[in-house]
Design an enzyme around this catalytic site. Structure first.
Site, mmCIF file in Angstrom:
data_model
loop_
_atom_site.group_PDB
_atom_site.id
_atom_site.type_symbol
_atom_site.label_atom_id
_atom_site.label_comp_id
_atom_site.label_asym_id
_atom_site.label_seq_id
_atom_site.Cartn_x
_atom_site.Cartn_y
_atom_site.Cartn_z
ATOM 1 N N LYS A 79 -13.413 0.948 33.091
ATOM 2 C CA LYS A 79 -14.298 2.068 32.329
ATOM 3 C C LYS A 79 -14.451 1.517 30.845
ATOM 4 C CE LYS A 79 -12.815 4.460 29.698
ATOM 5 N NZ LYS A 79 -12.150 5.168 28.687
ATOM 6 N N THR A 80 -15.520 1.933 30.282
ATOM 7 C CA THR A 80 -15.913 1.954 28.976
ATOM 8 C C THR A 80 -17.321 1.642 28.472
ATOM 9 O OG1 THR A 80 -15.406 1.229 26.477
ATOM 10 C CG2 THR A 80 -15.000 -0.551 28.172
ATOM 11 N N ASP B 195 -18.276 0.583 25.802
ATOM 12 C CA ASP B 195 -18.458 -0.552 24.735
ATOM 13 C C ASP B 195 -18.528 -1.924 25.480
ATOM 14 O OD1 ASP B 195 -17.434 1.500 23.007
ATOM 15 O OD2 ASP B 195 -15.538 0.717 22.470
ATOM 16 N N ARG C 111 -6.208 10.613 25.522
ATOM 17 C CA ARG C 111 -5.969 9.144 25.044
ATOM 18 C C ARG C 111 -4.282 8.942 24.863
ATOM 19 N NH1 ARG C 111 -10.046 6.075 23.521
ATOM 20 N NH2 ARG C 111 -11.985 6.807 22.702
ATOM 21 N N ASP D 106 -6.990 -1.211 27.423
ATOM 22 C CA ASP D 106 -5.462 -0.792 27.051
ATOM 23 C C ASP D 106 -4.900 0.069 28.386
ATOM 24 O OD1 ASP D 106 -5.188 -1.948 24.732
ATOM 25 O OD2 ASP D 106 -5.988 -0.211 23.330
ATOM 26 N N GLY E 146 -12.155 7.297 26.137
ATOM 27 C CA GLY E 146 -13.537 7.831 25.981
ATOM 28 C C GLY E 146 -14.232 8.046 27.151
HETATM 29 P P1 FBP Z 1 -12.865 3.856 25.251
HETATM 30 O O1 FBP Z 1 -12.571 2.511 24.707
HETATM 31 O O2 FBP Z 1 -11.701 4.645 25.539
HETATM 32 O O3 FBP Z 1 -13.975 3.915 26.577
HETATM 33 O O4 FBP Z 1 -13.880 4.579 24.200
HETATM 34 C C1 FBP Z 1 -14.928 3.986 23.764
HETATM 35 C C2 FBP Z 1 -15.350 4.724 22.505
HETATM 36 O O5 FBP Z 1 -16.464 5.526 23.038
HETATM 37 C C3 FBP Z 1 -15.848 3.937 21.449
HETATM 38 O O6 FBP Z 1 -17.164 3.646 21.317
HETATM 39 C C4 FBP Z 1 -15.824 4.827 20.027
HETATM 40 O O7 FBP Z 1 -15.385 4.286 18.819
HETATM 41 C C5 FBP Z 1 -14.548 5.986 20.547
HETATM 42 O O8 FBP Z 1 -14.592 5.770 21.773
HETATM 43 C C6 FBP Z 1 -14.439 7.179 19.986
HETATM 44 O O9 FBP Z 1 -13.554 7.932 20.683
HETATM 45 P P2 FBP Z 1 -13.069 9.765 20.241
HETATM 46 O O10 FBP Z 1 -14.310 10.302 20.588
HETATM 47 O O11 FBP Z 1 -12.044 9.657 20.932
HETATM 48 O O12 FBP Z 1 -13.049 9.405 18.803
#
Ligand code: FBP
Length: 548
Positions: A199-200, A202, A142, A173, A78
């Site tokens: 990165k994230t 979250d 992803r 991951d 993300g």
């Molecule tokens: P990452 O863990 O890959 O950084 O992504 C976080 C996030 O923004 C979450 O908060 C959310 O649940 C998810 O990605 C949504 O991803 P997508 O837009 O690919 O469905």
């Protein structure tokens, strides 16, 4: 492309590097490291990259001119504000070591490496993206990079482009996979270093040695601005309850940080719900009691923050989802049934306990649980409108209270979901500096010749010039966990700690915030102005440092 005035002004912002990185550096080795748990198994699985020392960069009094190096970079998962600055810092870092160095970006995530889709990132391209939000410079994806065939296919293009180092910018991951890739390339003598960057939005990739992941700062500031705006509206009109769901696939760090910044009436923390073994009814009663208490004081308005992952932390819902996954996987003609048939089939097929939970859900949400599945057959919890689920169930509970004579207020709910609003925002000064330094530091790790390391900056609550730069062996963050039925070495995901200072501060105040309106209005991110307005890190980071 036409640029906004802020974009133009922001392009010339010069991120502030830690002092140690402003000249030539030397890597100073610390003590050998160990994984956080399951040491023997992880040592056996990573014979070439386990136990390496932590590294710290210091100024080098006797620098030598570096050799040119070709480096590849991947954005994984993300979006998170600041990703472009990691790439800019990496570019500047390798060019500083030798101007003939080159940077290649693999397109649309790890899939770009496997499919050999890439672009050379030249100075002209890089300059367009300095201090901007988004991952659009090369895109993200992803695709999981975890199979030997993918590693071998990737190596073909790395060899073709003479790339000897790969930087993977991703979450827990992706960095787990970066460590596996580093070990594999080392074991076959591929001559390719692999470096990770945390990165994230979250905020769940952090531990004793990585203080925070990038993007969390900006994203939570954007959401807090929006929540503050809603709270001001809510306080002005005094007629709505706002149910606000916040991103965070699993951990509740985003919701907690936003609560600390804005002081809403209610914030649910998934980790607490699980620890207290709360049922959905307990959560509903908790909210309904506060709504009723405020109504008795004449306040028929308020705000509720809900972490996106909540549903999977409620033990009864977790069990329901698991049984539904199984049931639907074995019912190929489910999609052909009418909505009514589907509901009847599910109610009749589930175990008694799960059937009761399913039947108690509002029809719309119950349906979402059976419809929205990912390619692995799992419910996509982020698509479930938890904010509506909670408000509808609270409304029902309030009517029961009205009948009992314990409630006589008005309840009108509005719903919001904040996630995408913040993931590509223009990075705050903190994220702009942090990301640029992470990338620049990754270039120093490449020059130091190491592999399987994560770029690390510490002392992050101090001004960026005082940050400590270095590298952490990724295997140090590993433990063994069950994934898809198999025990695997993975980076431990950092959930909200109920004994941590951020949660304890929140818990000490929430009863007051619930009844007495104590809203705080953080306003928009400021990029230019006094440091106390522009450069403050998150409260989570500040409280975690205080707690140490
Ligand atoms: P990452 O863990 O890959 O950084 O992504 C976080 C996030 O923004 C979450 O908060 C959310 O649940 C998810 O990605 C949504 O991803 P997508 O837009 O690919 O469905």
């Amino acid at each position: 492309m036409k640029k906004s005035a802020l974009q133009i002004a922001r392009a010339s912002y010069q991120p502030k590097l830690p002092v140690s990185l402003t000249g030539p550096v030397v890597a100073v080795e610390g003590a050998p490291t160990q994984s956080v748990a399951d040491r023997d198994e992880i040592k056996t699985l990573f014979p070439n990259t386990y136990g390496l020392p932590e590294l710290t960069f210091e100024r080098n009094p006797n620098p030598e001119v570096g050799k040119p190096v070709n480096v590849g970079v991947i954005l994984s998962g993300g979006q998170a504000p600041g990703g472009h600055n990691v790439i800019c810092g990496l570019f500047d870092g390798i060019k500083k070591q030798n101007r003939d160095s080159r940077l290649y970006g693999f397109l649309m995530g790890p899939g770009g490496l496997v499919d050999h889709d890439y672009v050379e990132l030249t100075a002209d391209i890089i300059d367009e993206y300095r201090n901007t939000g988004g991952f659009d410079i090369i895109g993200s994806g992803r695709t999981k990079l975890e199979k030997k065939e993918q590693f071998d296919k990737g190596l073909e293009i790395l060899k073709e482009l003479d790339i000897t180092a790969l930087v993977i910018i991703g979450g827990d991951d992706s960095n787990t996979n970066a460590a596996v890739l580093a070990e594999y390339y080392k074991s076959i003598g591929a001559g390719v270093q692999v470096i990770g960057c945390p990165k994230t939005i979250d905020g769940d990739l952090k531990n004793e040695v990585i203080e925070t992941s990038f993007g969390f700062d900006t994203a939570t500031k954007v959401y807090s601005e929006l929540i503050g705006n809603i709270q001001r509206d809510c306080f002005s009109a005094k007629k709505y309850w706002h149910f606000i769901k916040l991103m965070g696939r699993s951990a509740s760090h985003i919701a907690l940080e936003c609560a600390l910044q804005t002081q809403p009436n209610i914030c649910i923390i998934s980790e607490e719900v699980e620890a207290e073994n709360m049922t959905l009814d307990d959560v509903i009663n908790y909210i309904a009691d506060i709504v009723a208490e405020r109504a008795s004081r004449g306040f028929n308005f308020g705000t509720v923050l809900i972490p996106e992952g909540l549903i999977e932390f409620i033990p009864a819902m977790k069990s329901l989802i698991a049984e539904l996954n199984d049931l639907l996987a074995h019912t190929p003609d489910f999609a052909a049934m009418s909505a009514e048939e589907q509901r009847r089939f599910v109610v009749e097929s589930l175990s008694e306990a799960n059937s009761r939970v399913y039947s108690s859900l509002p029809a719309g949400v119950a349906r979402q649980l059976t419809l929205d599945r990912d390619p692995h057959g799992n419910v996509q919890v982020s698509l479930i409108e938890t904010e509506k689920l909670l408000s509808e169930m609270v409304a029902t509970r309030l009517e029961e209270k009205r009948a009992e004579g314990s409630y006589s207020g008005k309840f009108s709910a509005l719903h919001h979901f904040f996630g995408y609003e913040g993931r590509c925002a223009s990075p705050s000064n903190f994220d702009a500096d942090y990301c640029y330094a992470l990338g620049y530091n990754a270039a120093c790790l490449i020059a130091a010749g190491v592999t399987g390391y994560m770029s690390s900056l510490r002392n992050l609550t101090r001004p960026s010039v005082q940050w400590l730069a270095g590298g952490i062996p990724i295997t140090m963050m590993f433990n063994m966990e069950r994934r898809h039925g198999e025990m695997k070495p993975v980076i431990q995901k950092a959930l909200v700690r109920l004994d941590g200072t951020p949660f304890r501060r929140f818990a000490a105040k929430r009863d007051d915030w619930a009844i007495n309106t104590r809203y705080v209005f953080p306003g928009p991110i400021q990029y230019f102005g006094p440091a106390e307005v522009c450069d403050q890190p998150t409260l989570t980071l500040q409280y975690e440092h205080l707690g140490k």
